[in-house]
Design a protein around this motif. Structure first.
Motif, PDB file in Angstrom:
ATOM      1  N   PHE A 132       0.825  -1.208   0.000  1.00  0.00           N
ATOM      2  CA  PHE A 132       0.000   0.000   0.000  1.00  0.00           C
ATOM      3  C   PHE A 132       0.862   1.262   0.000  1.00  0.00           C
ATOM      4  O   PHE A 132       0.675   2.142  -0.840  1.00  0.00           O
ATOM      5  N   TRP A 133       1.780   1.379   0.950  1.00  0.00           N
ATOM      6  CA  TRP A 133       2.572   2.606   1.083  1.00  0.00           C
ATOM      7  C   TRP A 133       3.475   2.838  -0.126  1.00  0.00           C
ATOM      8  O   TRP A 133       3.511   3.967  -0.640  1.00  0.00           O
ATOM      9  N   PRO A 134       4.175   1.816  -0.653  1.00  0.00           N
ATOM     10  CA  PRO A 134       4.955   2.043  -1.878  1.00  0.00           C
ATOM     11  C   PRO A 134       4.079   2.427  -3.080  1.00  0.00           C
ATOM     12  O   PRO A 134       4.453   3.300  -3.864  1.00  0.00           O
ATOM     13  N   ALA A 135       2.923   1.794  -3.228  1.00  0.00           N
ATOM     14  CA  ALA A 135       2.038   2.126  -4.358  1.00  0.00           C
ATOM     15  C   ALA A 135       1.517   3.557  -4.236  1.00  0.00           C
ATOM     16  O   ALA A 135       1.409   4.273  -5.236  1.00  0.00           O
ATOM     17  N   PRO A 176      -6.720  -2.822  -6.826  1.00  0.00           N
ATOM     18  CA  PRO A 176      -6.317  -4.166  -6.408  1.00  0.00           C
ATOM     19  C   PRO A 176      -5.902  -4.175  -4.936  1.00  0.00           C
ATOM     20  O   PRO A 176      -5.433  -3.166  -4.407  1.00  0.00           O
ATOM     21  N   ASN A 177      -6.061  -5.313  -4.307  1.00  0.00           N
ATOM     22  CA  ASN A 177      -5.631  -5.475  -2.925  1.00  0.00           C
ATOM     23  C   ASN A 177      -4.096  -5.372  -2.888  1.00  0.00           C
ATOM     24  O   ASN A 177      -3.415  -6.078  -3.622  1.00  0.00           O
ATOM     25  N   PRO A 178      -3.525  -4.505  -2.025  1.00  0.00           N
ATOM     26  CA  PRO A 178      -2.079  -4.325  -2.002  1.00  0.00           C
ATOM     27  C   PRO A 178      -1.327  -5.382  -1.201  1.00  0.00           C
ATOM     28  O   PRO A 178      -0.100  -5.331  -1.095  1.00  0.00           O
ATOM     29  N   ALA A 216       0.923   0.258  -8.682  1.00  0.00           N
ATOM     30  CA  ALA A 216       1.136   1.709  -8.698  1.00  0.00           C
ATOM     31  C   ALA A 216       0.452   2.351  -9.905  1.00  0.00           C
ATOM     32  O   ALA A 216      -0.075   3.468  -9.793  1.00  0.00           O
ATOM     33  N   GLU A 217       0.425   1.676 -11.042  1.00  0.00           N
ATOM     34  CA  GLU A 217      -0.282   2.201 -12.219  1.00  0.00           C
ATOM     35  C   GLU A 217      -1.767   2.371 -11.921  1.00  0.00           C
ATOM     36  O   GLU A 217      -2.378   3.372 -12.318  1.00  0.00           O
ATOM     37  N   GLU A 218      -2.358   1.393 -11.249  1.00  0.00           N
ATOM     38  CA  GLU A 218      -3.784   1.484 -10.916  1.00  0.00           C
ATOM     39  C   GLU A 218      -4.033   2.620  -9.924  1.00  0.00           C
ATOM     40  O   GLU A 218      -5.001   3.370 -10.069  1.00  0.00           O
TER      41      GLU A 218
END
Length: 191
Positions: free
Chosen positions: A60-63, A162-164, A177-179
């Protein structure tokens, strides 16, 4: 929570993680958020730390950072920074479990109703549900796909991401990350 000022909480022991079954984490919300991110439910590691998306390896945090929502990689204890950016976090189901597959359809449907009520009270511009399977069950939309939805949650526009979780092998971090970036483009068109 003072964790933001003092740094990360101590790493929980395996026994503390196991004992977190059923624990809850408070929502990180305030009125008028740009995006309210809604996870399915806390994992046991998050339940043990009291922090959303806290397990090392959760993307989550990186995305969030790679998508441009944040200028730097935030840590799970930086609640106030996240809220100051107009971003919040909640969950469809409050109780921590080892895996989201432990959630029942009834819990997810009740979580959809609770999310609706939270969105009415806090009035975010967008609600982003993190997990297509959970979204489908919570809102009775078996054909929903990743991306923007027709449904409003409260008055908020809805997006499914999407679920991270690291367990979601269908999406690599760059694809995830694109999403997130697609949503950011809609939520922050000037950025």
């Amino acid at each position: 929570m003072d964790a933001e000022r003092s740094g990360p909480p101590p790493r929980p022991t395996p026994a503390e993680v196991a004992a977190a079954q059923g624990r809850t984490i408070p929502d990180w919300v305030r009125p008028g958020l740009r995006v309210l991110f809604c996870g399915l439910n806390p994992g046991l590691y998050s339940g043990a730390t009291g922090l959303h998306f806290a397990r090392p390896g959760n993307r989550f945090w990186p995305a969030l950072h790679l998508s441009g929502f944040t200028d730097r990689l935030l840590a799970p204890w930086e609640r106030d920074v996240l809220l100051d950016l107009g971003l919040g976090i909640t969950n469809l189901v409050e109780r921590a479990t080892a895996q989201a597959s432990a959630l029942t359809r009834d819990e997810l449907a009740a979580g959809g109703q609770a999310l609706e009520q939270l969105a009415v009270r806090t009035q975010p511009a967008w609600v982003a549900v993190l997990g297509i399977t959970g979204y489908r069950a919570a809102f009775g939309e078996p054909r929903a796909r990743i991306g923007p939805q027709q449904r409003l949650i409260g008055a908020a526009r809805t997006w499914v991401l999407p679920n991270p979780s690291g367990l979601n092998a269908h999406f690599t971090l760059p694809r995830l990350a694109e999403e997130f970036a697609r949503l950011r483009g809609e939520a922050d068109p000037a950025r």
